[in-house]
Scaffold this active site. Structure first.
Site, PDB file in Angstrom:
ATOM      1  N   TYR A   1      -3.226   5.930   3.877  1.00 29.98           N
ATOM      2  CA  TYR A   1      -2.043   6.739   4.170  1.00 29.98           C
ATOM      3  C   TYR A   1      -2.336   7.785   5.244  1.00 29.98           C
ATOM      4  O   TYR A   1      -1.451   8.173   5.993  1.00 29.98           O
ATOM      5  CB  TYR A   1      -1.576   7.483   2.907  1.00 29.98           C
ATOM      6  CG  TYR A   1      -0.599   6.731   2.042  1.00 29.98           C
ATOM      7  CD1 TYR A   1      -0.903   5.477   1.533  1.00 29.98           C
ATOM      8  CD2 TYR A   1       0.630   7.294   1.721  1.00 29.98           C
ATOM      9  CE1 TYR A   1      -0.012   4.804   0.721  1.00 29.98           C
ATOM     10  CE2 TYR A   1       1.531   6.627   0.905  1.00 29.98           C
ATOM     11  CZ  TYR A   1       1.198   5.380   0.414  1.00 29.98           C
ATOM     12  OH  TYR A   1       2.096   4.721  -0.394  1.00 29.98           O
TER      13      TYR A   1
ATOM     14  N   LYS B   1     -10.684  -3.026  -4.438  1.00 33.73           N
ATOM     15  CA  LYS B   1     -10.836  -4.347  -3.797  1.00 33.73           C
ATOM     16  C   LYS B   1     -12.259  -4.385  -3.231  1.00 33.73           C
ATOM     17  O   LYS B   1     -12.485  -4.553  -2.022  1.00 33.73           O
ATOM     18  CB  LYS B   1      -9.760  -4.505  -2.707  1.00 33.73           C
ATOM     19  CG  LYS B   1      -9.667  -5.873  -2.081  1.00 33.73           C
ATOM     20  CD  LYS B   1      -9.055  -6.932  -3.005  1.00 33.73           C
ATOM     21  CE  LYS B   1      -9.155  -8.313  -2.361  1.00 33.73           C
ATOM     22  NZ  LYS B   1      -8.786  -9.402  -3.286  1.00 33.73           N
TER      23      LYS B   1
ATOM     24  N   ASP C   1      -5.798  -7.363  -7.140  1.00 30.42           N
ATOM     25  CA  ASP C   1      -4.978  -8.562  -7.362  1.00 30.42           C
ATOM     26  C   ASP C   1      -5.007  -8.965  -8.837  1.00 30.42           C
ATOM     27  O   ASP C   1      -3.975  -9.280  -9.442  1.00 30.42           O
ATOM     28  CB  ASP C   1      -5.393  -9.723  -6.440  1.00 30.42           C
ATOM     29  CG  ASP C   1      -6.900  -9.900  -6.317  1.00 30.42           C
ATOM     30  OD1 ASP C   1      -7.654  -9.124  -6.946  1.00 30.42           O
ATOM     31  OD2 ASP C   1      -7.325 -10.821  -5.607  1.00 30.42           O
TER      32      ASP C   1
ATOM     33  N   ASP D   1       0.143   3.490  -5.472  1.00 25.71           N
ATOM     34  CA  ASP D   1       1.561   3.436  -5.123  1.00 25.71           C
ATOM     35  C   ASP D   1       2.174   2.141  -5.666  1.00 25.71           C
ATOM     36  O   ASP D   1       3.221   2.139  -6.314  1.00 25.71           O
ATOM     37  CB  ASP D   1       1.716   3.507  -3.595  1.00 25.71           C
ATOM     38  CG  ASP D   1       3.175   3.436  -3.177  1.00 25.71           C
ATOM     39  OD1 ASP D   1       3.993   4.143  -3.778  1.00 25.71           O
ATOM     40  OD2 ASP D   1       3.483   2.673  -2.234  1.00 25.71           O
TER      41      ASP D   1
ATOM     42  N   ASP E   1       4.825   1.450  -9.344  1.00 23.23           N
ATOM     43  CA  ASP E   1       6.159   0.844  -9.339  1.00 23.23           C
ATOM     44  C   ASP E   1       6.202  -0.356 -10.283  1.00 23.23           C
ATOM     45  O   ASP E   1       7.187  -0.588 -10.984  1.00 23.23           O
ATOM     46  CB  ASP E   1       6.560   0.412  -7.921  1.00 23.23           C
ATOM     47  CG  ASP E   1       7.297   1.539  -7.194  1.00 23.23           C
ATOM     48  OD1 ASP E   1       7.100   2.707  -7.562  1.00 23.23           O
ATOM     49  OD2 ASP E   1       8.065   1.252  -6.253  1.00 23.23           O
TER      50      ASP E   1
HETATM   51  C1  IPM Z   1       5.746   7.377  -3.881  1.00 26.78           C
HETATM   52  C2  IPM Z   1       6.531   6.983  -2.665  1.00 26.78           C
HETATM   53  C3  IPM Z   1       5.891   7.593  -1.432  1.00 26.78           C
HETATM   54  C4  IPM Z   1       4.470   7.060  -1.328  1.00 26.78           C
HETATM   55  C5  IPM Z   1       6.679   7.352  -0.127  1.00 26.78           C
HETATM   56  C6  IPM Z   1       8.102   7.828  -0.233  1.00 26.78           C
HETATM   57  C7  IPM Z   1       5.995   7.963   1.054  1.00 26.78           C
HETATM   58  O1  IPM Z   1       6.624   5.601  -2.581  1.00 26.78           O
HETATM   59  O2  IPM Z   1       5.587   8.579  -4.121  1.00 26.78           O
HETATM   60  O3  IPM Z   1       5.288   6.484  -4.606  1.00 26.78           O
HETATM   61  O4  IPM Z   1       4.256   5.956  -0.813  1.00 26.78           O
HETATM   62  O5  IPM Z   1       3.561   7.757  -1.775  1.00 26.78           O
HETATM   63 MG    MG Z   2       5.876   4.572  -4.267  1.00 25.11          MG
END
Ligand code: IPM
Ligand code: MG
Length: 372
Positions: free
Chosen positions: A142, A189, A221, A245, A249
């Protein structure tokens, strides 16, 4: 307790969900006699429009001067659909994390028994899911050097980590594991990436200082697969910025909705609380986004400042809303309740911790010691 809280609503559904969090904090303040003061500041696309930058100096100053930051969401389709944009809303969030040294992003993923049937996975697989992701937040790909060749045909992003960046979050993750089910999974990884091999070396050394914690390593993975096949086997997951990240999700889907997961971003001097989900621009202004992830982020804020009873009160009220089906349509398609109504319900019920909720730590949505 007096707390100065900066409110950064951001883009998309950010303002709508953050408003519900403020209602809940006000209810907590009244009930438990705390004095929370709020100050709003611009970030993201709105800030770009007004001042040409996604993180105006004034916003950064306000955040640095606050005890805590509540963050909404960031990002708009206008920028998503324009890869050539050099200034982007997300840079505001990334810069904020970096400038304030918020290196540890803590994302608890715990199944709410009330809505277990919302998970797309089989009930017997997801039952008892309760893990927390420790995502490194200020390093890695990042933040490494970004390059684009002059003719625009070659691009690169550098992934770099130092031992120090790895060890400081690793210690937090091991301490959390010690207080939980004493298992830590490092996700990397290392069969391909040099940075992952450094993570393995540093984290394996640190593991010696936490003999009561069992450590395992998984490639990203494989971890993505195991998380779906056996989510309840995870306790603390430690991983880098990018993998964290993605996995978080995935975690939100396991428990039934992206609208449920909160997070805490912690540094040595500052702390920020924000939902894991994105800005959901399709729902902007429609009063249908789920405010629970943002509200639970305030619960993490309260927990961070040692306000355990207050944390419990927020979580119990959220659970009551789930139990009584006062939920947004992502949880129940036929629901007629909107963001505002759900927020009001949760704020209004923060005080009545009644018997049928059977309040004890085992039953609390986010579990014990979510933060450190
Ligand atoms: C998160 C979001 C952020 C990230 C984005 C909006 C930059 O997806 O906080 O998970 O990738 O960290
Ligand atoms: Mg995110």
């Amino acid at each position: 307790m007096h707390l100065k809280i900066a409110l950064l609503a951001g883009d998309g559904i950010g303002p709508e969900v953050l408003a519900q969090s403020v209602k809940c904090l006000e209810a907590i303040g009244e009930t438990f006699n705390h004095d929370f003061t709020f100050s709003k500041a611009l970030v993201g696309a709105g800030a770009i429009e007004k001042s040409g930058t996604p993180l105006p100096e004034k916003t950064l100053e306000r955040c640095a001067d606050s005890d805590a930051i509540l963050f909404g969401t960031i990002g708009t389709p206008r920028y998503d659909n324009d890869p050539s944009a050099r200034i982007r809303p997300e840079q505001g969030l990334l810069q904020l994390r970096k400038e304030l040294g918020l290196f540890a992003n803590i994302r608890p993923v715990k199944m709410f028994p009330e809505i277990i049937s919302n998970s797309p996975l089989r009930k017997d697989l997801v039952k008892g899911t309760d893990f927390v992701i420790y995502r490194e937040l200020t390093g890695g790909i990042y933040f490494g050097e970004k390059k684009l060749s002059e003719d625009g045909s070659v691009a690169s992003d550098l992934c770099e980590y130092t031992e120090k960046e790895i060890s400081r979050i690793a210690h937090l993750a091991f301490k959390a594991a010690k207080k939980r089910r004493k298992k830590l999974t490092l996700v990397d990884k290392a069969n391909v990436l040099e940075t992952s091999r450094l993570w393995r070396k540093v984290v394996t050394q640190i593991a010696d200082s936490y003999p009561e914690v069992t450590m395992e390593c998984l490639y990203i993975d494989n971890a993505a697969v195991q998380l779906l096949l056996n989510p309840s086997s995870f306790d603390v997951i430690l991983t880098d910025n990018m993998f964290g990240d993605m996995l978080s999700d995935q975690g939100s889907v396991i428990i039934g909705s992206q609208g449920l997961l909160p997070s805490a971003s912690i540094g040595e001097h500052h702390c920020m609380f924000e939902p894991v989900h994105g800005s959901y621009p399709q729902a902007k202004g429609e009063n249908k986004a789920n405010p629970v992830a943002s509200i639970l982020s305030t619960a993490l804020l309260l927990d961070h400042f040692g306000l355990r009873e207050e944390y419990n009160a927020v979580v119990a009220s959220v659970r009551k809303s789930l139990q009584k089906k006062i939920v947004t349509p992502d949880i129940l398609g036929s629901s007629k309740y909107g963001t505002d109504y759900v927020g009001d319900f949760i704020a209004d019920h923060i005080t009545d911790i009644d018997d049928d909720m059977n309040m004890n730590d085992e039953n609390i949505g986010l579990g014990k010691s979510t933060i450190i």
